[in-house]
Design a protein around this motif. Structure first.
Motif, PDB file in Angstrom:
ATOM      1  N   LEU A 205       4.039  -1.322 -13.007  1.00 35.54           N
ATOM      2  CA  LEU A 205       3.205  -1.781 -11.900  1.00 35.54           C
ATOM      3  C   LEU A 205       2.970  -0.616 -10.958  1.00 35.54           C
ATOM      4  O   LEU A 205       3.930  -0.026 -10.450  1.00 35.54           O
ATOM      5  CB  LEU A 205       3.894  -2.937 -11.152  1.00 35.54           C
ATOM      6  CG  LEU A 205       3.291  -3.338  -9.799  1.00 35.54           C
ATOM      7  CD1 LEU A 205       1.913  -3.984  -9.990  1.00 35.54           C
ATOM      8  CD2 LEU A 205       4.224  -4.281  -9.041  1.00 35.54           C
ATOM      9  N   SER A 206       1.715  -0.288 -10.730  1.00 32.47           N
ATOM     10  CA  SER A 206       1.362   0.690  -9.699  1.00 32.47           C
ATOM     11  C   SER A 206       0.982  -0.087  -8.448  1.00 32.47           C
ATOM     12  O   SER A 206      -0.010  -0.821  -8.441  1.00 32.47           O
ATOM     13  CB  SER A 206       0.198   1.560 -10.169  1.00 32.47           C
ATOM     14  OG  SER A 206      -0.174   2.477  -9.162  1.00 32.47           O
TER      15      SER A 206
ATOM     16  N   VAL B  30      12.369   1.401  -9.086  1.00 30.22           N
ATOM     17  CA  VAL B  30      11.382   1.857  -8.107  1.00 30.22           C
ATOM     18  C   VAL B  30      11.991   2.966  -7.265  1.00 30.22           C
ATOM     19  O   VAL B  30      13.145   2.874  -6.826  1.00 30.22           O
ATOM     20  CB  VAL B  30      10.914   0.679  -7.210  1.00 30.22           C
ATOM     21  CG1 VAL B  30      12.080  -0.022  -6.545  1.00 30.22           C
ATOM     22  CG2 VAL B  30       9.900   1.155  -6.176  1.00 30.22           C
ATOM     23  N   ASP B  31      11.234   4.031  -7.054  1.00 31.59           N
ATOM     24  CA  ASP B  31      11.680   5.169  -6.235  1.00 31.59           C
ATOM     25  C   ASP B  31      13.044   5.692  -6.686  1.00 31.59           C
ATOM     26  O   ASP B  31      13.881   6.084  -5.867  1.00 31.59           O
ATOM     27  CB  ASP B  31      11.730   4.770  -4.756  1.00 31.59           C
ATOM     28  CG  ASP B  31      10.352   4.568  -4.152  1.00 31.59           C
ATOM     29  OD1 ASP B  31       9.360   4.988  -4.772  1.00 31.59           O
ATOM     30  OD2 ASP B  31      10.266   3.983  -3.055  1.00 31.59           O
TER      31      ASP B  31
ATOM     32  N   ASP C 235       2.268   2.497  -2.748  1.00 28.25           N
ATOM     33  CA  ASP C 235       2.270   3.873  -3.248  1.00 28.25           C
ATOM     34  C   ASP C 235       3.506   4.174  -4.090  1.00 28.25           C
ATOM     35  O   ASP C 235       4.166   5.207  -3.931  1.00 28.25           O
ATOM     36  CB  ASP C 235       2.176   4.873  -2.089  1.00 28.25           C
ATOM     37  CG  ASP C 235       0.930   4.661  -1.247  1.00 28.25           C
ATOM     38  OD1 ASP C 235      -0.145   4.431  -1.829  1.00 28.25           O
ATOM     39  OD2 ASP C 235       1.028   4.698   0.002  1.00 28.25           O
ATOM     40  N   ALA C 236       3.828   3.229  -4.983  1.00 25.53           N
ATOM     41  CA  ALA C 236       4.989   3.403  -5.846  1.00 25.53           C
ATOM     42  C   ALA C 236       4.632   3.018  -7.277  1.00 25.53           C
ATOM     43  O   ALA C 236       3.737   2.194  -7.513  1.00 25.53           O
ATOM     44  CB  ALA C 236       6.162   2.552  -5.346  1.00 25.53           C
TER      45      ALA C 236
ATOM     46  N   CYS D 287      -1.313  -3.322   2.787  1.00 22.84           N
ATOM     47  CA  CYS D 287      -0.514  -3.002   3.973  1.00 22.84           C
ATOM     48  C   CYS D 287      -0.751  -1.561   4.392  1.00 22.84           C
ATOM     49  O   CYS D 287      -1.374  -0.769   3.672  1.00 22.84           O
ATOM     50  CB  CYS D 287       0.970  -3.242   3.689  1.00 22.84           C
ATOM     51  SG  CYS D 287       1.679  -2.151   2.439  1.00 22.84           S
ATOM     52  N   GLY D 288      -0.218  -1.225   5.569  1.00 21.27           N
ATOM     53  CA  GLY D 288      -0.339   0.120   6.097  1.00 21.27           C
ATOM     54  C   GLY D 288       0.938   0.918   5.972  1.00 21.27           C
ATOM     55  O   GLY D 288       0.949   2.037   5.470  1.00 21.27           O
ATOM     56  N   ARG D 289       2.057   0.348   6.421  1.00 22.18           N
ATOM     57  CA  ARG D 289       3.331   1.062   6.406  1.00 22.18           C
ATOM     58  C   ARG D 289       3.967   1.054   5.018  1.00 22.18           C
ATOM     59  O   ARG D 289       3.832   0.102   4.267  1.00 22.18           O
ATOM     60  CB  ARG D 289       4.310   0.436   7.395  1.00 22.18           C
ATOM     61  CG  ARG D 289       3.941   0.587   8.849  1.00 22.18           C
ATOM     62  CD  ARG D 289       5.062   0.059   9.718  1.00 22.18           C
ATOM     63  NE  ARG D 289       5.326  -1.356   9.471  1.00 22.18           N
ATOM     64  CZ  ARG D 289       6.496  -1.959   9.708  1.00 22.18           C
ATOM     65  NH1 ARG D 289       7.531  -1.247  10.137  1.00 22.18           N
ATOM     66  NH2 ARG D 289       6.635  -3.258   9.494  1.00 22.18           N
TER      67      ARG D 289
END
Length: 305
Positions: free
Chosen positions: A47-48, A67-68, A93-94, A113-115
């Motif tokens: 999943l992007s 993830v990360d 962005d993951a 979302c933004g953050r």
């Protein structure tokens, strides 16, 4: 939108491993999304997340979320009518890998979302389990990602269990306009599962001329999109418990869930103190009964889910 656009029948928006894939473009709005991922034993899916945050919520089975560089193990559950589940938050962005040794079905609730917040594990014992309403309006709510229980940037999500014969999302309510301190503007998705393959029913009535006007029979795997209007009740037919997952997001500067009750039906709240909660509830509790009664948000009694 037409009824056919608002009611997404099970399998009609399936793509590859996704039994359901509803993004903002398909929904005709700007913010929230829902996917249901089906993995065979030993299966895996990439999943992007792009410009959205997501919660991985097991419906049946467990999975591993990478993830990360962090591995999050989700124990999951046998099914939505069996247990409270743990969950994983994954940021925008993951690149995320979801794998399941035994296979299962997993809801991916998302919002633009933004953050970029850190990836996190949500333990099942920390999910606030609330009994809301009374009498035939009794239902069970899992506030795993309510606005005031788990940090996200834009995403709000909860689960609701309604015993057969009861009504949820009552009194009808809306959140389709921005009125500071009174109502927040939120798109909403209802994803349904019905015990015993029975039907349920969901109503949306217009809050303004030309607004959404819908009465739909729903079965397991069906989804209802709510861009506007008074939504509720969600009706569980006798003998068939109803589950639904709510996914919400909107354009407001604050992540909050503020609603307006339908003026013809809000009075029903005044009758609840004189009626007992349905004795069939809770259908189950969080593991180890770990969440104390006072852990539920102070505003929960105002929520009609």
């Amino acid at each position: 939108m037409k009824d056919d656009d608002l009611v997404v029948r099970a399998g009609s928006e399936a793509h590859g491993p996704y039994a359901l894939d509803i993004g903002p473009e398909r929904a005709g709005w700007a913010h929230c999304a829902l996917r249901v991922l089906e993995l065979d034993p030993g299966g895996s899916q990439l999943l992007s997340t792009e410009d959205s945050e997501w919660i991985v919520l097991p419906l049946t089975g467990g999975c591993t979320v990478l993830v990360d560089g962090e591995i999050i193990e989700l124990h999951g559950r046998a099914g939505v009518f069996d247990a409270v589940t743990d969950f994983a938050y994954v940021p925008r962005d993951a690149d995320v890998q979801i794998s399941s040794g035994a296979g299962g079905r997993f809801a991916l609730a998302g919002a633009k979302c933004g953050r970029r917040l850190p990836a996190r594990y949500g333990p099942a014992p920390e999910v606030p389990v609330e009994l809301r309403g009374s009498g035939s309006c009794s239902r069970q709510v899992h506030n795993f990602a309510a606005a005031d229980t788990f940090e996200c940037d834009r995403l709000i999500a909860v689960e609701v269990l309604t015993p057969g014969g009861n009504w949820s999302s009552f009194p009808p309510h809306k959140h389709d306009e921005h009125r500071p301190g009174e109502e927040s503007e939120l798109e909403e998705i209802y994803y349904f599962e019905i015990a015993g393959a029975g039907p349920g029913y969901h109503r949306v009535s217009p809050s303004r001329p030309g607004g959404t006007d819908l009465l739909a029979e729903v079965r397991s795997g069906d989804t209802v999109l709510i861009p506007d209007g008074w939504h509720g009740p969600s009706m569980a037919t006798p003998g068939h418990d109803m589950y639904y997952l709510n996914v919400m997001a909107g354009p407001g500067a604050a992540r909050e869930w503020l609603i307006s009750d339908h003026p013809d039906h809000g009075w029903i709240r005044t009758t609840w103190d004189d009626q007992p909660v349905d004795p069939r509830l809770p259908l189950y509790t969080a593991p180890e009964d770990a969440v104390p009664e006072d852990a539920a948000p102070d505003s929960e009694s105002e929520r009609p889910r």
